[in-house]
Scaffold this motif. Structure first.
Motif, PDB file in Angstrom:
ATOM      1  N   TRP A  19       0.844  -1.201   0.000  1.00 46.93           N
ATOM      2  CA  TRP A  19       0.000   0.000   0.000  1.00 46.93           C
ATOM      3  C   TRP A  19       0.869   1.238   0.000  1.00 46.93           C
ATOM      4  N   TYR A  20       0.738   2.075  -1.005  1.00 47.76           N
ATOM      5  CA  TYR A  20       1.505   3.319  -1.061  1.00 47.76           C
ATOM      6  C   TYR A  20       0.668   4.504  -0.607  1.00 47.76           C
ATOM      7  N   SER A  21      -0.667   4.302  -0.530  1.00 52.37           N
ATOM      8  CA  SER A  21      -1.544   5.319   0.048  1.00 52.37           C
ATOM      9  C   SER A  21      -2.118   4.729   1.323  1.00 52.37           C
ATOM     10  N   PRO A  22      -2.414   5.578   2.309  1.00 50.10           N
ATOM     11  CA  PRO A  22      -2.890   5.030   3.585  1.00 50.10           C
ATOM     12  C   PRO A  22      -4.294   4.421   3.473  1.00 50.10           C
ATOM     13  N   TYR A  23      -4.401   3.149   3.782  1.00 53.80           N
ATOM     14  CA  TYR A  23      -5.695   2.481   3.929  1.00 53.80           C
ATOM     15  C   TYR A  23      -5.639   1.746   5.272  1.00 53.80           C
ATOM     16  N   SER A  24      -6.688   1.859   6.071  1.00 59.77           N
ATOM     17  CA  SER A  24      -6.688   1.140   7.344  1.00 59.77           C
ATOM     18  C   SER A  24      -6.876  -0.345   7.069  1.00 59.77           C
ATOM     19  N   GLN A  25      -6.575  -1.135   8.089  1.00 60.26           N
ATOM     20  CA  GLN A  25      -6.679  -2.588   7.921  1.00 60.26           C
ATOM     21  C   GLN A  25      -8.075  -2.971   7.426  1.00 60.26           C
ATOM     22  N   LYS A  26      -9.080  -2.308   7.980  1.00 58.64           N
ATOM     23  CA  LYS A  26     -10.465  -2.618   7.613  1.00 58.64           C
ATOM     24  C   LYS A  26     -10.716  -2.273   6.141  1.00 58.64           C
ATOM     25  N   GLU A  27     -10.245  -1.086   5.749  1.00 58.67           N
ATOM     26  CA  GLU A  27     -10.425  -0.687   4.349  1.00 58.67           C
ATOM     27  C   GLU A  27      -9.695  -1.651   3.420  1.00 58.67           C
ATOM     28  N   ARG A  28      -8.491  -2.082   3.847  1.00 64.27           N
ATOM     29  CA  ARG A  28      -7.712  -2.985   2.999  1.00 64.27           C
ATOM     30  C   ARG A  28      -8.500  -4.251   2.713  1.00 64.27           C
ATOM     31  N   THR A  29      -9.069  -4.835   3.766  1.00 60.41           N
ATOM     32  CA  THR A  29      -9.844  -6.062   3.566  1.00 60.41           C
ATOM     33  C   THR A  29     -10.984  -5.800   2.594  1.00 60.41           C
ATOM     34  N   LYS A  30     -11.615  -4.656   2.752  1.00 57.09           N
ATOM     35  CA  LYS A  30     -12.762  -4.332   1.909  1.00 57.09           C
ATOM     36  C   LYS A  30     -12.320  -4.138   0.447  1.00 57.09           C
ATOM     37  N   VAL A  31     -11.229  -3.421   0.280  1.00 53.12           N
ATOM     38  CA  VAL A  31     -10.710  -3.181  -1.070  1.00 53.12           C
ATOM     39  C   VAL A  31     -10.413  -4.507  -1.759  1.00 53.12           C
ATOM     40  N   ILE A  32      -9.746  -5.403  -1.020  1.00 54.04           N
ATOM     41  CA  ILE A  32      -9.367  -6.684  -1.621  1.00 54.04           C
ATOM     42  C   ILE A  32     -10.613  -7.466  -1.999  1.00 54.04           C
ATOM     43  N   ARG A  33     -11.593  -7.460  -1.121  1.00 55.48           N
ATOM     44  CA  ARG A  33     -12.815  -8.207  -1.413  1.00 55.48           C
ATOM     45  C   ARG A  33     -13.501  -7.625  -2.652  1.00 55.48           C
ATOM     46  N   GLU A  34     -13.643  -6.294  -2.674  1.00 58.27           N
ATOM     47  CA  GLU A  34     -14.318  -5.647  -3.810  1.00 58.27           C
ATOM     48  C   GLU A  34     -13.605  -5.966  -5.111  1.00 58.27           C
ATOM     49  N   LEU A  35     -12.279  -5.810  -5.078  1.00 54.23           N
ATOM     50  CA  LEU A  35     -11.543  -5.954  -6.329  1.00 54.23           C
ATOM     51  C   LEU A  35     -11.496  -7.392  -6.796  1.00 54.23           C
ATOM     52  N   SER A  36     -11.373  -8.358  -5.858  1.00 55.42           N
ATOM     53  CA  SER A  36     -11.360  -9.730  -6.356  1.00 55.42           C
ATOM     54  C   SER A  36     -12.700 -10.037  -7.014  1.00 55.42           C
ATOM     55  N   GLY A  37     -13.787  -9.506  -6.428  1.00 58.26           N
ATOM     56  CA  GLY A  37     -15.097  -9.721  -7.053  1.00 58.26           C
ATOM     57  C   GLY A  37     -15.155  -9.120  -8.444  1.00 58.26           C
ATOM     58  N   LEU A  38     -14.508  -7.970  -8.580  1.00 52.88           N
ATOM     59  CA  LEU A  38     -14.589  -7.252  -9.854  1.00 52.88           C
ATOM     60  C   LEU A  38     -13.699  -7.891 -10.921  1.00 52.88           C
ATOM     61  N   ILE A  39     -12.504  -8.296 -10.511  1.00 52.41           N
ATOM     62  CA  ILE A  39     -11.495  -8.705 -11.491  1.00 52.41           C
ATOM     63  C   ILE A  39     -11.569 -10.196 -11.821  1.00 52.41           C
ATOM     64  N   LEU A  40     -11.714 -11.021 -10.787  1.00 52.72           N
ATOM     65  CA  LEU A  40     -11.662 -12.463 -11.049  1.00 52.72           C
ATOM     66  C   LEU A  40     -12.822 -12.926 -11.915  1.00 52.72           C
ATOM     67  N   THR A  41     -13.897 -12.130 -11.944  1.00 50.73           N
ATOM     68  CA  THR A  41     -15.062 -12.551 -12.719  1.00 50.73           C
ATOM     69  C   THR A  41     -14.983 -12.124 -14.179  1.00 50.73           C
ATOM     70  N   ARG A  42     -13.990 -11.322 -14.526  1.00 48.16           N
ATOM     71  CA  ARG A  42     -13.940 -10.834 -15.905  1.00 48.16           C
ATOM     72  C   ARG A  42     -13.417 -11.902 -16.868  1.00 48.16           C
ATOM     73  N   GLY A  43     -13.974 -11.895 -18.041  1.00 51.97           N
ATOM     74  CA  GLY A  43     -13.590 -12.887 -19.047  1.00 51.97           C
ATOM     75  C   GLY A  43     -12.179 -12.667 -19.557  1.00 51.97           C
ATOM     76  N   PRO A  44     -11.634 -13.629 -20.268  1.00 55.69           N
ATOM     77  CA  PRO A  44     -10.217 -13.581 -20.658  1.00 55.69           C
ATOM     78  C   PRO A  44      -9.896 -12.563 -21.748  1.00 55.69           C
ATOM     79  N   LYS A  45     -10.848 -12.266 -22.624  1.00 56.37           N
ATOM     80  CA  LYS A  45     -10.516 -11.425 -23.779  1.00 56.37           C
ATOM     81  C   LYS A  45     -10.760  -9.939 -23.531  1.00 56.37           C
ATOM     82  N   LEU A  46     -11.249  -9.615 -22.364  1.00 56.68           N
ATOM     83  CA  LEU A  46     -11.624  -8.219 -22.113  1.00 56.68           C
ATOM     84  C   LEU A  46     -10.392  -7.366 -21.832  1.00 56.68           C
ATOM     85  N   CYS A  47     -10.578  -6.051 -21.781  1.00 57.05           N
ATOM     86  CA  CYS A  47      -9.431  -5.188 -21.538  1.00 57.05           C
ATOM     87  C   CYS A  47      -8.955  -5.345 -20.097  1.00 57.05           C
TER      88      CYS A  47
END
Lengths: 161, 870
Positions: A19-47
């Motif tokens: 983390w290069y910008s300050p995120y609290s431990q709680k925010e970090r967990t939330k960010v990771i959860r949000e992003l894995s939901g967003l990214i892992l579900t994307r198809g292979p050919k997308l941008c």
């Protein structure tokens, strides 16, 4: 500026967070959860970019691992893809055809390498050779220190006999 | 061993197992920390870092980092600094303790230790540390080893971001880094200069004057440099350096014609010569285009840039198309015409399978719409709406609605497009959008017949879209006669035969749909009541449908159906007056209201619970401008439910409050029903003696105190001229202007001074405040009313209204008779819960009604001088 770097496995396990910008431990967990939901579900050919909370996340999948970097809206997304690849190539050189297990059991090494690549969310070194050399030099410093300690222990042990 | 722990954690099959392993490890680490075991310290920390990555708390290891950093050896420091960066961030106070160790390490003789310290400082330093350690970092910018210089440069970026005032100290050293040959130092130096320009205009001026020439030369050298294996990426030498140089040149060229002029040649060279078949080359082109578009105007270069974007847009690589859309968005402000040329391609991108591209393209297209192209574009977008992904429909619908509204030069076009959207994606249409549509329909008097017929047709084909059903039901209720008699037939319309029976059928379908929510059902109920007067011959059948809701589990529908039934049965005389067509809704008021939307929740209470069964706190009406603006969002306020629209429309209360229905009302039942219908909320003593028409006339004669009823009367069409915009205005102020109270807040808010909330020549209201222990959000207010006149007040009733961020509960008053001349008083307890406690002060609108000398008196006032922090 890169706000954070995440390595997430295809199963959603976190393999590295920086983390290069300050995120609290709680925010970090939330960010990771949000992003894995967003990214892992994307198809292979997308941008390789997703928009998220007014920022952009550039991600690229290498084997079972997703490398994600979060940047500002006016940063160069294509360049970030190069930086991700740069990091992967250095890891590859260092571990010798790197795999996920290398990064799990030697996670601290992955961090040491990243610290030679990025500081304050900016690129530090464009040369892979320089990065590998610097990490190797520091590794050998650690080795020397270890040897010294063990030889001192030996000397003490012998003296005690 | 750390490997053992990782293996153990990886072997866990369930989250519970993993937690157990981690708990055990943490316990062992804590024990080891307590024993101050030096040998295992770095191993413990390594374990903690892994545990932290899994998301478990590791704060107890923070001090261990500091201890490792303070130890002498390189291995300990290395792991200590890594732990510091992972386990702490700039907001923890523990971090301050490391400042001293950092200072020592920055001056260490081992350059790798200096490097560790710089890295940690660059990644997590706080403003205080930045101030303390800036001189060290500044000195290290001239260190002999380039690896330290580049780290110091990036560290300086963090420092000047934290403390911009320090920027000027770095300007000279940064400028000298631009002359470096070492790529790492050069890259970080250029980056530092760019960041300095952002925080200091002095730096910008300096670099612009002294460095533009040199930077252009560096860029030219790197562009023309021969193959160098160390920095080569797909045939380009150090694209990172290219990009950073272009970025800094952009900053220097922006707003300065002279500097811009000096870089045009090299920009043209980069734009034309860079290979665009690999990502690295495209990254450079992308950066170059942005620089060309940001610096001072050079027509030729701009054409070049837009052409590159055009090529990007037709690229098969999704990433390239994404950045092209992104950049075209910025280009619209410069050269909208050039971007318009790519409109067709952009429209294709809106239909792309990639959500990121779709979103970018839609945002861009939104900017490109103008009066000339709006019609074909909207047509395309609405057609696409049919086939688009579910998750994209929300965005798309919102954009279409906004465009249609923005470019609605002809009302018929606007209505047509909106009807298409409603039939296609009505479930995604926001409340304020269909409310606005109703306002427009109401204003387009020549299109009433056309609209109701079109809606009827759409309704016949699909009843799946909730908002379509609502608007259709509303229009059929209002303009049902036009539907049946084909009034105002336009040339473009196909003739349609709708019988009165068909119209009633349609509304019946709406009310019986399983998916209809409360709002829709309530609207259908009103539409039926209206139709009963439009089609007298179907009055019986309508009554039957209405009566079917008598047993509805939703109290409000039940109550209304009983009341409407009574109107139909017992009061044919004023039924027609009651359900007349609604007066034209005022567009200006609505849009003004929409802009400064202030949702309100009003709760009232009777001061005389013994006499009035309705006297429990019961939400009454919201003011007229709320009519079309109350978004049915899920605010948990007890008084606002999904039925806001209906609540406003007739002022009926849809929330499930345990209020007895009007039918249970004792003696004056006939007027009571009507009063309830008028949504007065409860039978105020002030009205009980009056007939319905009296209420109306009094509301016209005596506007000020009756503002609330006034609007409602007109809404329920009792009197078409009862409301004019002028009347509506004061209502909008109902809860506006809640400035912070002049009262100073007390320490910790334990004791608050009493407040004279209201004082007139005849009445004084005192508020005493207290807080419940443990719930700072809730304030208990004891209101004391004192009669200052020489006449007794009877039927005394105190009501209060608060904005939505507050919740108000009123207890029954101690009495409803207030003796004359201050000879005794009434007290009443209020409980206010402030959901924005600490951010907003309390504010309240009160209304006091009483009878004196057989005359009704009503006093109103807004109280916004509450003590702060309540």
């Amino acid at each position: 500026m890169i706000h954070f770097v995440l390595l997430i496995s295809r199963q959603g396990k976190v393999r590295l967070t920086k983390w290069y910008s300050p995120y609290s431990q709680k925010e970090r967990t939330k960010v990771i959860r949000e992003l894995s939901g967003l990214i892992l579900t994307r198809g292979p050919k997308l941008c390789n970019f997703v928009e998220w909370r007014g920022l952009r996340v550039v991600y690229k999948r290498y084997a079972s691992l997703y490398f994600c970097m979060c940047i500002d809206e006016d940063d160069n997304e294509l360049e970030i893809l190069e930086i991700i690849h740069h990091y992967v190539e250095v890891l590859d050189r260092y571990f010798g055809s790197v795999c996920e297990l290398d990064l799990i059991y030697n996670f601290h090494k992955a961090y040491f390498i990243l610290d030679e690549l990025l500081i304050a969310g900016e690129l530090q070194e464009p040369s892979k050779r320089t990065v590998t050399r610097l990490v190797a030099a520091q590794d050998s410093l650690v080795e020397t220190a270890k040897e010294q300690t063990s030889s001192i222990t030996n000397i003490i042990a012998q003296a005690a006999k | 061993m750390i490997g053992d722990m990782i293996r153990a954690i990886r072997a866990c099959k369930t989250a519970a197992e993993e937690r157990a392993v981690v708990r055990k490890e943490c316990a062992a680490i804590r024990a080891s920390i307590n024993e101050d075991d030096q040998d295992y310290r770095h191993r413990n920390l390594a374990k903690l870092m892994f545990i932290q990555m899994l998301g478990y708390p590791t704060h107890f290891g923070q001090m261990e980092c500091l201890k490792l950093i303070a130890s002498a050896g390189f291995p300990e420091k290395r792991i200590g600094y890594l732990g510091l960066m992972l386990l702490l961030d700039e907001r923890q106070e523990v971090l301050m303790l490391v400042t001293n160790s950092l200072k020592q390490d920055l001056n260490h003789s081992n350059q790798y230790i200096v490097g560790l310290a710089l890295c940690a400082l660059g990644n997590i330093c706080s403003a205080e540390m930045a101030r303390d350690l800036a001189p060290e970092v500044e000195r290290l910018l001239q260190f002999r080893d380039p690896n330290i210089r580049k780290k110091a440069a990036l560290c300086s970026i963090r420092i000047i971001k934290k403390v911009p005032a320090l920027a000027e100290n770095f300007i000279n050293c940064a400028a000298s880094l631009l002359k470096e040959k070492h790529h790492g130092v050069l890259i970080t130096g250029v980056q530092l200069c760019a960041d300095l320009c952002k925080v200091s205009s002095e730096a910008l001026e300096y670099f612009r004057k002294k460095c533009t020439e040199g930077l252009v030369r560096t860029l030219r050298d790197i562009v023309n440099s021969p193959y160098s294996p160390e920095y080569d990426i797909s045939g380009i030498t150090d694209p990172y350096l290219h990009i950073r140089l272009l970025k800094l040149l952009r900053i220097l060229g922006q707003g300065d014609a002279d500097a811009s002029d000096r870089m045009t040649d090299i920009l043209a060279q980069v734009a034309t010569k860079t290979e665009s078949n690999k990502n690295a080359g495209n990254a450079i082109l992308y950066e170059c285009v942005e620089t060309i578009m940001s610096i001072e105007d050079d027509g030729g270069l701009r054409v070049l840039a837009i052409n590159i974007l055009g090529k990007f847009l037709s690229n098969r690589d999704n990433n390239i198309r994404y950045v092209a859309l992104n950049m075209l968005m910025r280009a619209t402000t410069l050269d909208a015409q050039a971007v318009q040329r790519h409109r067709a391609t952009i429209l294709d991108c809106v239909k792309d399978s990639d959500a990121s591209i779709r979103k970018r393209a839609l945002d861009l297209l939104y900017l490109l719409v103008n009066d000339n192209n709006v019609k074909p574009l909207i047509k395309e977008l609405i057609e696409y709406l049919e086939v688009s992904d579910q998750e994209f429909k929300g965005d798309l619908t919102a954009k279409i609605c906004s465009l249609v509204e923005k470019f609605s030069s002809e009302k018929i076009w606007y209505i047509d497009q909106m009807l298409k959207v409603l039939s296609e994606a009505g479930n995604f249409v926001k409340d304020e959008v269909w409310h606005a549509l109703i306002v427009v329909i109401s204003n387009a008097s020549d299109l009433h017949g056309y609209t109701v017929r079109a809606l009827y047709r759409a309704f016949l084909t699909s009843t799946e879209q909730e908002t379509l059903v609502r608007v259709a039901v509303w229009c059929i209720g209002e303009y049902g006669d036009m539907l049946v008699n084909n009034v105002g037939m336009l040339d473009i319309e196909d003739p349609i035969t709708v019988t009165e029976c068909d119209a009633v059928d349609a509304v019946e379908v709406a009310i019986k749909r399983h998916t209809s929510d409360l709002t829709t059902k309530a609207m259908a109920l009103i539409a039926l009541l209206k139709l009963s007067s439009r089609f007298p011959s179907y009055s019986e059948r309508i009554k039957d449908i209405i009566v079917q809701n008598k047993g509805n589990v939703v109290l409000e529908l039940q109550q209304r159906s009983i009341e409407f039934n009574r109107i139909l049965q017992k009061h044919p005389k004023f039924r027609s007056a009651l359900v007349e067509r609604m007066p034209v809704l005022d567009e200006a008021t609505f849009s003004g209201r929409r802009a400064g939307s202030l949702p309100t929740a009003i709760s009232t209470s009777s001061g005389a619970p013994s006499n009035l069964p309705n006297g429990i706190a019961k939400p009454a009406t919201a003011p007229i401008p709320d009519l079309l603006d109350l978004s049915s969002d899920d605010v948990p306020a007890p008084s606002s439910s999904g039925g806001d629209f209906l609540q406003d429309l007739l002022g009926v209360d849809l929330s499930p409050t345990p209020a007895p229905s009007g039918a249970d009302m004792p003696p004056k039942a006939s007027t009571d029903v009507l009063l309830d219908l008028l949504s007065i909320g409860m039978p105020l003593p002030v009205q009980t003696g009056l007939s319905a028409s009296d209420i109306l006339s009094s509301s016209q004669d005596d506007k000020a105190p009756f503002v609330n009823f006034n609007g409602l009367a007109s809404l329920s069409s009792l009197s078409a001229n009862a409301t004019s915009p002028a009347n509506a205005a004061p209502m909008m102020d109902l809860l506006d202007g809640r400035g912070p109270g002049p009262q100073k807040s007390e320490e910790n808010g334990q004791a608050y001074p009493s407040l004279v909330a209201y004082e007139s020549s005849s009445l004084r209201v005192m508020f005493n405040f207290s807080k419940q222990r443990g719930s700072p959000q809730t304030t208990l207010i004891q209101a004391t009313f004192t009669n200052l006149s020489s006449n007794v007040y009877n039927d005394f009733l105190f009501q209060a209204a608060v904005p939505k961020f507050l919740q108000l509960h009123l207890d029954p008053a101690s009495s409803n008779t207030l003796p004359a001349s201050g000879d005794g008083s009434i007290t009443q307890n209020l409980k206010v819960t402030n959901s924005q406690h600490g951010k907003k002060s309390l504010v309240m609108r009160v209304r006091i009604a009483y009878k004196t000398n057989n005359k009704d008196v009503l006093e109103e006032r807004q109280i916004n001088n509450f003590p702060q922090n309540l």
